[in-house]
Design an enzyme around this catalytic site. Structure first.
Site, PDB file in Angstrom:
ATOM      1  N   LYS A   1       0.802  -1.217   0.000  1.00  0.00           N
ATOM      2  CA  LYS A   1       0.000   0.000   0.000  1.00  0.00           C
ATOM      3  C   LYS A   1       0.835   1.267   0.000  1.00  0.00           C
ATOM      4  O   LYS A   1       0.481   2.255  -0.645  1.00  0.00           O
ATOM      5  CB  LYS A   1      -0.952  -0.011   1.208  1.00  0.00           C
ATOM      6  CG  LYS A   1      -2.092  -1.014   1.113  1.00  0.00           C
ATOM      7  CD  LYS A   1      -2.977  -0.933   2.327  1.00  0.00           C
ATOM      8  CE  LYS A   1      -4.256  -1.745   2.160  1.00  0.00           C
ATOM      9  NZ  LYS A   1      -4.011  -3.172   2.018  1.00  0.00           N
TER      10      LYS A   1
ATOM     11  N   GLU B   1      -2.962   6.804   8.097  1.00  0.00           N
ATOM     12  CA  GLU B   1      -3.760   7.678   7.242  1.00  0.00           C
ATOM     13  C   GLU B   1      -4.823   8.409   8.044  1.00  0.00           C
ATOM     14  O   GLU B   1      -5.285   7.923   9.091  1.00  0.00           O
ATOM     15  CB  GLU B   1      -4.454   6.863   6.146  1.00  0.00           C
ATOM     16  CG  GLU B   1      -3.509   6.308   5.111  1.00  0.00           C
ATOM     17  CD  GLU B   1      -4.249   5.554   4.020  1.00  0.00           C
ATOM     18  OE1 GLU B   1      -3.629   5.296   2.993  1.00  0.00           O
ATOM     19  OE2 GLU B   1      -5.437   5.231   4.206  1.00  0.00           O
TER      20      GLU B   1
ATOM     21  N   HIS C   1     -15.166  -4.524   7.552  1.00  0.00           N
ATOM     22  CA  HIS C   1     -14.410  -4.253   6.329  1.00  0.00           C
ATOM     23  C   HIS C   1     -14.643  -5.302   5.241  1.00  0.00           C
ATOM     24  O   HIS C   1     -13.887  -5.361   4.268  1.00  0.00           O
ATOM     25  CB  HIS C   1     -12.913  -4.120   6.621  1.00  0.00           C
ATOM     26  CG  HIS C   1     -12.589  -3.118   7.689  1.00  0.00           C
ATOM     27  ND1 HIS C   1     -12.710  -1.759   7.486  1.00  0.00           N
ATOM     28  CD2 HIS C   1     -12.173  -3.281   8.967  1.00  0.00           C
ATOM     29  CE1 HIS C   1     -12.369  -1.124   8.598  1.00  0.00           C
ATOM     30  NE2 HIS C   1     -12.050  -2.019   9.506  1.00  0.00           N
TER      31      HIS C   1
ATOM     32  N   GLU D   1      -9.830   1.188  -6.064  1.00  0.00           N
ATOM     33  CA  GLU D   1     -10.736   1.465  -4.962  1.00  0.00           C
ATOM     34  C   GLU D   1     -10.444   2.841  -4.367  1.00  0.00           C
ATOM     35  O   GLU D   1      -9.289   3.175  -4.101  1.00  0.00           O
ATOM     36  CB  GLU D   1     -10.599   0.380  -3.890  1.00  0.00           C
ATOM     37  CG  GLU D   1     -10.909  -1.016  -4.424  1.00  0.00           C
ATOM     38  CD  GLU D   1     -11.144  -2.024  -3.322  1.00  0.00           C
ATOM     39  OE1 GLU D   1     -10.913  -1.681  -2.143  1.00  0.00           O
ATOM     40  OE2 GLU D   1     -11.572  -3.140  -3.634  1.00  0.00           O
TER      41      GLU D   1
ATOM     42  N   GLU E   1      -6.602   1.531  -2.767  1.00  0.00           N
ATOM     43  CA  GLU E   1      -5.774   0.413  -3.217  1.00  0.00           C
ATOM     44  C   GLU E   1      -6.280  -0.058  -4.566  1.00  0.00           C
ATOM     45  O   GLU E   1      -7.351   0.338  -5.025  1.00  0.00           O
ATOM     46  CB  GLU E   1      -5.812  -0.743  -2.214  1.00  0.00           C
ATOM     47  CG  GLU E   1      -7.171  -1.370  -2.025  1.00  0.00           C
ATOM     48  CD  GLU E   1      -7.161  -2.466  -0.959  1.00  0.00           C
ATOM     49  OE1 GLU E   1      -6.060  -2.804  -0.467  1.00  0.00           O
ATOM     50  OE2 GLU E   1      -8.226  -2.985  -0.635  1.00  0.00           O
TER      51      GLU E   1
ATOM     52  N   ASN F   1      -7.083  -3.659  -6.651  1.00  0.00           N
ATOM     53  CA  ASN F   1      -7.207  -5.106  -6.669  1.00  0.00           C
ATOM     54  C   ASN F   1      -6.848  -5.581  -8.069  1.00  0.00           C
ATOM     55  O   ASN F   1      -7.551  -5.275  -9.037  1.00  0.00           O
ATOM     56  CB  ASN F   1      -8.629  -5.544  -6.299  1.00  0.00           C
ATOM     57  CG  ASN F   1      -8.890  -5.372  -4.817  1.00  0.00           C
ATOM     58  OD1 ASN F   1      -8.119  -5.848  -3.988  1.00  0.00           O
ATOM     59  ND2 ASN F   1      -9.950  -4.676  -4.486  1.00  0.00           N
TER      60      ASN F   1
ATOM     61  N   ARG G   1      -7.104  -8.099 -10.002  1.00  0.00           N
ATOM     62  CA  ARG G   1      -7.814  -9.343 -10.336  1.00  0.00           C
ATOM     63  C   ARG G   1      -9.265  -9.004 -10.640  1.00  0.00           C
ATOM     64  O   ARG G   1      -9.684  -7.848 -10.511  1.00  0.00           O
ATOM     65  CB  ARG G   1      -7.753 -10.315  -9.164  1.00  0.00           C
ATOM     66  CG  ARG G   1      -8.246  -9.675  -7.859  1.00  0.00           C
ATOM     67  CD  ARG G   1      -8.370 -10.651  -6.729  1.00  0.00           C
ATOM     68  NE  ARG G   1      -8.556 -10.015  -5.438  1.00  0.00           N
ATOM     69  CZ  ARG G   1      -9.687  -9.507  -4.981  1.00  0.00           C
ATOM     70  NH1 ARG G   1     -10.769  -9.538  -5.737  1.00  0.00           N
ATOM     71  NH2 ARG G   1      -9.755  -8.962  -3.784  1.00  0.00           N
TER      72      ARG G   1
END
Length: 662
Positions: A116, A200, A235, A275, A293, A295, A297
Site C-alpha cells: 500500500k 492515514e 471491512h 478502490e 488500493e 485489486n 484481479r
C-alpha cells in the site's frame, strides 16, 4: 484463443469461469482438494485434477502442484479467479516460466500495487489523489505516533501488505495509539508476513466506491463505470451496487479518469479495480475522493458491472490474455440501469457473523435474479474455506426497482441445514438510509442489533413445520388420537436450539388451532402440496415453501426461513430385531462425541453418539441395556441421514467387576 484452460480456484468463481469458457468453446480443467471431491465446480468442468488435502496451504495455495496439473492436462493458460494465488506475483512468474499464459495482469503490475505504501507513492506521482498520511519506511513507535499527531485524529493504522480488514486499527485517542499499532503490526506479520504499517487520516463518514478498469497489451485502457461497496461489516463487503447512487457527472468523470491514470501508471492489462475512499458526509464532489488500493484481479462483485454494461468480463479476460485488443473503446461501453449484488453466506449474524459451516440440506433459488453459486442441495459448507453460498444479482431500469427485486429474490431463496445471513440481508434492504442511497461504511455497525434481531418462530411457520415433521394432513380422517371431541396432537419441535412445544387441534375440515398455554390461533383452509402449504389466518393468505430432509423440516414463509427438527431417540422404542442392533444418524450432521467403543457396556439412556445438526447437538442414546458391538464413526465425521453409527447388542448389563460367562 486458448483451446483449454485450468481454473486455479473453487466455488462460485470457478463455476462462473467454466460457464464463459463453455460458451466460447474452451475446454476447462478444474482442480479440487479432498474437501471438494464432490463439489459443483469439479462436476461442471470437462476434466478435474486432485491437488491435495483440504488445507489451502496443501491444495489451492500449492502453485507448483497447480502448474503441474495444468501441464499434465494440456492446458494453455491458468485463470486464478480471486483470492488464493490470484495476486501472487511469484505464481504469475512460475506460470509464465512453465510456458503457460496467466489470465490476469503481469507480475510487475501486481508487485507495484501489492504494498500500500509504495502504491500510494506511485499514485501520487501519477496525479491520482491519495489520502493524507504517512507512507514511509520508518516504523518505530514514537515516530509513527508523531506522524499521527501531524495528520490529526482519528487516524487509521493499516498493514501495508494487508487486505480484507486484517492489520487495520482505527485510533481516535492518542493514548490508544501504541497498543493499536502493536496489534496492527502483529496481525500484519501473522497474516501477510510483513509487520510494516502506514498511517492515514480517517474519513469519519466514508463511502467505498471503486472503478472497474480493463487494459490490454496494445496500450488500451478503459473503465467500465463505478460500483458502490459501502455496505460492509468488519471491512467485508455485503451488498454492492452499480452505478454509485448520487454520482454527479463531474465526479464520475474525475473518478474514472483517475482510475484510468492509475492503471496506465503500472502498465496494466486484464481486469482490475481501483478502490477509492470517498467523503460521504454530503454530496459527492470532485475533490472528495482518494485512492485506497488496487485489486489486481477480477472482483467478487463483477456481476453488477456486467448487468449495467451487458458485457462478459470473463470473456474479456480470456481475450486479453490471448493477446487480443479490448473488444470496445471507451465511448462504446454502455451504462444501462441499476444493479445490486448480495452475498449470501453460511454465517450467524446474531453471533457476530460467525461462520456456520455445515450441511446444506435444501437449496432453492428464485427466478428473476442472477445466481452465482458453487453449491447444490446436499453439499456442505466446509470450515476450510470461505463460507459463501451464493451471490444474487438483480437489475432494473432504476435503483428503487432493482432494490425491490433484490429484496424479493432474497425472500424467495430457501436454504436450510445451517445458519445463513438471508434475514439480515432482507432487513438491510429495508433500511431507510440504504433505500434512499444515504449510506457509508459504518451503517451496518450502527444498526447491527436491529438488523440481526430474530424473534421466536411465527405461529404459522410452527404449524407448517409440525404438519410436515409429523406427516400430518388435516384432510385425512386420522389427524390425531381422540376419545371424544376434536382430534388433537401435542408436538415438540426444536428451532435454533430451542424447544417449541405446541398443541394442534383439528376444529373442522382443514381448520386447525395452534395452542400455546392459554393462547390459541386458528388457521383455516389449510392445504398441503408436494413442497408447499397454504392457510388463511386473520385475513392473511399464507403460502409457505416447505422442505423435509429426514427428520429436518425447513419452512420459508414471508421471506423468513425457520428450521425445525424432531429428534428424540427415546420417544419411540425400537421394535426389536435389527432395529435394536443398529444406531443410525437421524439426519445429516457432524459427529461431535463418541463416548463409547466396541465392548463398552451401557445402560438404557446412555449416550452413544452426539451429533450436531440443524444448529444444535443431539444425543443418540441406547434404547436398552447392552453391549456396543462396533463403532462406525469418529469425532469430526460428516454423516448423512441413515448412516450406520453404532452396532449395539441389547441384553442385561453386567454389574461392575463381574465377567460375562460363556
Amino acid at each position: 484463443m486458448f483451446a483449454k484452460i485450468l481454473i486455479a480456484n473453487r466455488g462460485e468463481i470457478a463455476c462462473r469461469v467454466i460457464e464463459t469458457a463453455r460458451k466460447m468453446g474452451i475446454a476447462t480443467v478444474a482442480v479440487y482438494s479432498d474437501a471438494d471431491a464432490d463439489a459443483r465446480h469439479r462436476a461442471l468442468a470437462d476434466e478435474a485434477v486432485r491437488i491435495g488435502p483440504a488445507p489451502v496451504s496443501e491444495s489451492y495455495l500449492n502453485g507448483e502442484r497447480i502448474i503441474e496439473a495444468a501441464r499434465a492436462a494440456g492446458a494453455q493458460a491458468i485463470h486464478p479467479g480471486y483470492g488464493f494465488l490470484s495476486e501472487n506475483p511469484g505464481f504469475v512468474g512460475a506460470v509464465e516460466a512453465a510456458g503457460l499464459a496467466f489470465i490476469g495482469p503481469s507480475a510487475a503490475s501486481i508487485r507495484a500495487m501489492g504494498l500500500k505504501d509504495a502504491a500510494k507513492a506511485l499514485m501520487a506521482e501519477a496525479g491520482v489523489p491519495v489520502v493524507p498520511g504517512y507512507h514511509g519506511a520508518r516504523q518505530d513507535t514514537d515516530f509513527l505516533a508523531a506522524e499521527a499527531d501531524k495528520i490529526g485524529y482519528p487516524v487509521l493504522i493499516k498493514a501495508r501488505a494487508g487486505g480484507g480488514g486484517k492489520g487495520m486499527r482505527l485510533v481516535e485517542d492518542p493514548a490508544d495509539f501504541a497498543a493499536a499499532l502493536e496489534g496492527a503490526q502483529r496481525e500484519g506479520q501473522s497474516s501477510f508476513g510483513d509487520a510494516a504499517v502506514l498511517i492515514e487520516k480517517y474519513i469519519t463518514t466514508p463511502r467505498h466506491i471503486e472503478v472497474q478498469v480493463f487494459g490490454d497489451r496494445h496500450g488500451n485502457v478503459v473503465h467500465l463505470w463505478e460500483r458502490d461497496c459501502s455496505l460492509q461489516r468488519r471491512h467485508q463487503k455485503v451488498i454492492e451496487e452499480a452505478p454509485a447512487p448520487g454520482m454527479p457527472p463531474d465526479v464520475r468523470a474525475a473518478m474514472t479518469g483517475a482510475a484510468v491514470r492509475a492503471a496506465r501508471a503500472v502498465d496494466y492489462h486484464n481486469a482490475g479495480t481501483i478502490e477509492f475512499i470517498v467523503d460521504g458526509s454530503g454530496p459527492l464532489r470532485p475533490d472528495g475522493f482518494w485512492f485506497m488500493e488496487m485489486n489486481t484481479r477480477l472482483q467478487v462483485e463483477h456481476p453488477v458491472t456486467e448487468a449495467i454494461t451487458g458485457l462478459d468480463l470473463v470473456e474479456w479476460q480470456l481475450r486479453v490474455a490471448a493477446g487480443e485488443a479490448l473488444p470496445l473503446a471507451q465511448d462504446e461501453i454502455p451504462l444501462n440501469g441499476h444493479a445490486f449484488e448480495a452475498r449470501v453466506y453460511a454465517e450467524d449474524p446474531a453471533k457476530g457473523f460467525l461462520p456456520a459451516p455445515g450441511p446444506l440440506l435444501h437449496v432453492a433459488f428464485p427466478d428473476g435474479a442472477r445466481v452465482d453459486t458453487g453449491v447444490r442441495g446436499g453439499d456442505r459448507i466446509s470450515a476450510h474455506y470461505d463460507p459463501m453460498i451464493a451471490k444474487l444479482t438483480t437489475h432494473a431500469a432504476g435503483r428503487a426497482e432493482a432494490l425491490f427485486r433484490l429484496r424479493q429474490a432474497l425472500g424467495r431463496t430457501h436454504i436450510s441445514g445451517t445458519s445463513t445471513n438471508l434475514g439480515f440481508l432482507q432487513a438491510l434492504c429495508l433500511d431507510p438510509d440504504f433505500a434512499a442511497g444515504r449510506m457509508d461504511t459504518g451503517l451496518i455497525g450502527r444498526e447491527q442489533e436491529a438488523l440481526t434481531h430474530v424473534g421466536p418462530p411465527d405461529d404459522a411457520a410452527t404449524l407448517f413445520g409440525a404438519l410436515a415433521a409429523l406427516d400430518l394432513d388435516p384432510a385425512r380422517p386420522f389427524f390425531g388420537f381422540r376419545l371424544w371431541g376434536s382430534a388433537s396432537r401435542r408436538v415438540e419441535l426444536v428451532s435454533d436450539g430451542q424447544l417449541v412445544a405446541r398443541g394442534l387441534r383439528l376444529l373442522g375440515p382443514r381448520q386447525i388451532a395452534v395452542e400455546d398455554g392459554g393462547r390459541s390461533v386458528t388457521f383455516e383452509a389449510v392445504t398441503i402440496g408436494p413442497d408447499w402449504m397454504r392457510a388463511r389466518q386473520g385475513g392473511r393468505n399464507l403460502l409457505a415453501r416447505v422442505a423435509k430432509v429426514g427428520s429436518a423440516v425447513s419452512v420459508l414463509l414471508d421471506g423468513r426461513i425457520t428450521d425445525f427438527a424432531v429428534i428424540d431417540p427415546l420417544a419411540v422404542e425400537p421394535s426389536g430385531g435389527a432395529a435394536e442392533n443398529r444406531i443410525a444418524a437421524p439426519m445429516t450432521g457432524l459427529v461431535r462425541s463418541v463416548p463409547v467403543e466396541a465392548g463398552s457396556q451401557v445402560a438404557k439412556g446412555d449416550i452413544l453418539v452426539v451429533l450436531e445438526a440443524m444448529k444444535m447437538e443431539h444425543s443418540l442414546r441406547a434404547a436398552s441395556d447392552g453391549v456396543v458391538q462396533a463403532v462406525h464413526c469418529a469425532v469430526g465425521d460428516h454423516v448423512s441421514d441413515g448412516t450406520l453409527l453404532v452396532e449395539f447388542a441389547p441384553g442385561e448389563r453386567q454389574p461392575e467387576g463381574e465377567e460375562a460367562h460363556v
